[in-house]
Design an enzyme around this catalytic site. Structure first.
Site, PDB file in Angstrom:
ATOM      1  N   ASP A 128       0.824  -1.219   0.000  1.00 29.90           N
ATOM      2  CA  ASP A 128       0.000   0.000   0.000  1.00 29.90           C
ATOM      3  C   ASP A 128       0.855   1.264   0.000  1.00 29.90           C
ATOM      4  OD1 ASP A 128      -2.289  -1.526   0.072  1.00 29.90           O
ATOM      5  OD2 ASP A 128      -2.649  -1.254   2.221  1.00 29.90           O
ATOM      6  N   HIS A 172       1.017  -9.203  -0.035  1.00 25.41           N
ATOM      7  CA  HIS A 172       0.410  -7.886   0.115  1.00 25.41           C
ATOM      8  C   HIS A 172       1.112  -7.086   1.215  1.00 25.41           C
ATOM      9  CE1 HIS A 172      -2.545  -4.857  -0.620  1.00 25.41           C
ATOM     10  NE2 HIS A 172      -2.919  -4.826   0.640  1.00 25.41           N
ATOM     11  N   LYS A 173       1.412  -7.735   2.308  1.00 26.61           N
ATOM     12  CA  LYS A 173       2.207  -7.152   3.384  1.00 26.61           C
ATOM     13  C   LYS A 173       2.992  -8.298   4.023  1.00 26.61           C
ATOM     14  CE  LYS A 173      -1.467  -3.846   4.635  1.00 26.61           C
ATOM     15  NZ  LYS A 173      -2.326  -3.321   5.733  1.00 26.61           N
ATOM     16  N   ASP A 183      -5.961  -5.719  -4.451  1.00 21.79           N
ATOM     17  CA  ASP A 183      -5.577  -4.342  -4.104  1.00 21.79           C
ATOM     18  C   ASP A 183      -4.117  -4.048  -4.446  1.00 21.79           C
ATOM     19  OD1 ASP A 183      -7.532  -5.639  -2.492  1.00 21.79           O
ATOM     20  OD2 ASP A 183      -7.532  -4.013  -1.044  1.00 21.79           O
ATOM     21  N   GLY A 260     -12.281  -3.187  -8.410  1.00 21.50           N
ATOM     22  CA  GLY A 260     -12.045  -1.823  -8.876  1.00 21.50           C
ATOM     23  C   GLY A 260     -10.565  -1.489  -8.893  1.00 21.50           C
ATOM     24  N   TRP A 261      -9.872  -1.840  -7.824  1.00 23.19           N
ATOM     25  CA  TRP A 261      -8.420  -1.635  -7.768  1.00 23.19           C
ATOM     26  C   TRP A 261      -7.741  -2.335  -8.945  1.00 23.19           C
ATOM     27  CZ3 TRP A 261      -7.374   2.212  -4.906  1.00 23.19           C
ATOM     28  CH2 TRP A 261      -7.760   2.359  -3.576  1.00 23.19           C
TER      29      TRP A 261
END
Length: 417
Positions: A128, A172-173, A183, A260-261
């Protein structure tokens, strides 16, 4: 005697004319004053296009871009990068200093003189955090400030150390072990691609672009539902998460904003991927498959989309703004760039009309609101998010979430509405 009477009449008539003139002047001044008061009380002019109206509304709500997303202290986060990417595009079309200053002040606040990024922690390996790197790429090109370049190199270094799945997919993380989320494609890949195009050469650039395309290949391979061609929010390679399907590792639902991402990631990364890269056509194929699947679950009455995409009739499901804005932007840009057939522009226009009808309200002072935004949703963590239908529809709903306002601005610009 008659001369005296005539003189008196002339004086009386002159007095009446003078009084009328003064009265008119007072009235005119009052009207002017009222107009000035009205203009002063209008925070956002209503005669602008929706992109500027929403952008100025965001600046009105969050005068400091470092405090976007309803926080009390400055922070480096993806929502800032999202909204400021939209601001950059508004500034390009409407070059008003208020927009550039908003972008610059964020970076000026968050990047120290020696290039350290305040509140950013490289050790967390959080995809992110790469999204606001787009802001620095833009500002470094304009200002050539060395501190921005130093910060950019720091963000790029995260990719080298990002934990990966066994087949090369970015976690992701770090704390979300063995997991890829939709995302993450938007958070990392447009930044990675733009940085590579700007700073990398030869074999280094080729390797980077290959790795970028690989992320799309893997997310398609691991999260695509072959029946609907929708993509699940996340995938756990270990299949150990409570939310993970024990056979496939996927989370159980199709969340609007996650897709959407992903759509925005595809149309934005193509801006920087070389024309002759063999993975380019694959991403365009993924985008076309995606557009067809998303159109099938568009609400036929309103033109927008539900929080859980394929379960519109589910108890508690609702028409949701952030995903709807993201789809509208993705379709519009996809068509205008030549990636998608023209028919999807009609889908986008119908969706945009639905956004205005169902989500947009305007206050007396001209400030524009985007309502019915899912505040946040994820997988795992504490308290645990299990990815069920009930979980998604019961997350907090709020107005003016930047994850919606940013895409609304970009969709408005793309459609020139």
């Amino acid at each position: 005697m008659m001369k005296a009477i005539n003189h008196i009449l002339k004086i009386s008539l002159l007095s009446l004319v003078t009084a009328f003139a003064v009265s008119c002047d007072v009235k005119e001044k009052k009207e002017t004053t009222d107009k000035e008061v009205t203009t002063k009380d209008t925070a956002v002019p209503t005669d602008l296009k929706w992109s500027e109206r929403m952008m100025l509304s965001e600046i009105h709500r969050f005068p400091e871009a470092s405090k976007l997303d309803f926080v009390d202290v400055p922070r480096w986060s993806y929502t800032n990068g999202l909204v400021l990417t939209a601001t950059e595009r508004v500034y390009k079309k409407y070059p008003k200093e208020v927009y550039y200053n908003y972008i610059y002040e964020y970076a000026d606040t968050m990047v120290t003189k020696d290039g350290t990024i305040r509140t950013y922690d490289l050790d967390k390996q959080n995809l992110d955090m790469l999204k606001s790197g787009d802001v620095l790429l833009y500002l470094y090109n304009k200002t050539k400030e060395e501190r921005f370049l130093t910060a950019l190199h720091t963000l790029r270094s995260q990719i080298d150390t990002q934990p990966r799945t066994s087949d090369g997919g970015f976690w992701h993380k770090k704390r979300y072990t063995n997991q890829m989320w939709l995302d993450g494609l938007y958070m990392a890949e447009p930044f990675y691609a733009q940085y590579t195009k700007q700073f990398s050469k030869g074999e280094e650039a080729t390797k980077a672009f290959d790795e970028i395309v690989l992320q799309f290949d893997l997310i398609q391979q691991h999260t695509l539902d072959p029946t609907t061609n929708l993509l699940y929010h996340g995938w756990d390679e270990s299949k150990e998460q409570q939310w993970a399907n024990k056979e496939t590792g996927t989370s159980p639902n199709f969340w609007s904003r996650a897709m959407g991402w992903y759509g925005m990631a595809m149309v934005d990364v193509l801006d920087f991927l070389p024309e002759d890269h063999p993975g380019r056509e694959r991403i365009i194929e993924y985008l076309n498959q995606y557009a067809e699947a998303i159109t099938k679950v568009q609400d036929s009455k309103t033109g927008v989309w539900y929080q859980v995409l394929d379960k519109g009739a589910g108890n508690g499901n609702y028409l949701e703004a952030t995903g709807s804005c993201m789809f509208t932007y993705t379709f519009t840009k996809g068509v205008k760039k030549g990636y998608l057939p023209e028919k999807y522009l009609d889908v986008a226009k119908k969706a945009y009309d639905g956004i205005l009808e169902n989500f947009i309200t305007v206050e007396e002072n001209g400030v524009v609101n985007l309502n019915k935004c899912c505040a946040v949703a994820g997988l795992g963590g504490n308290p645990y998010r299990d990815g069920t239908f009930e979980y998604y529809v019961n997350e907090k709903i709020r107005a003016n979430d930047p994850k919606g306002t940013g895409p609304f601005v970009m969709a408005s610009l793309a459609l020139d509405k």
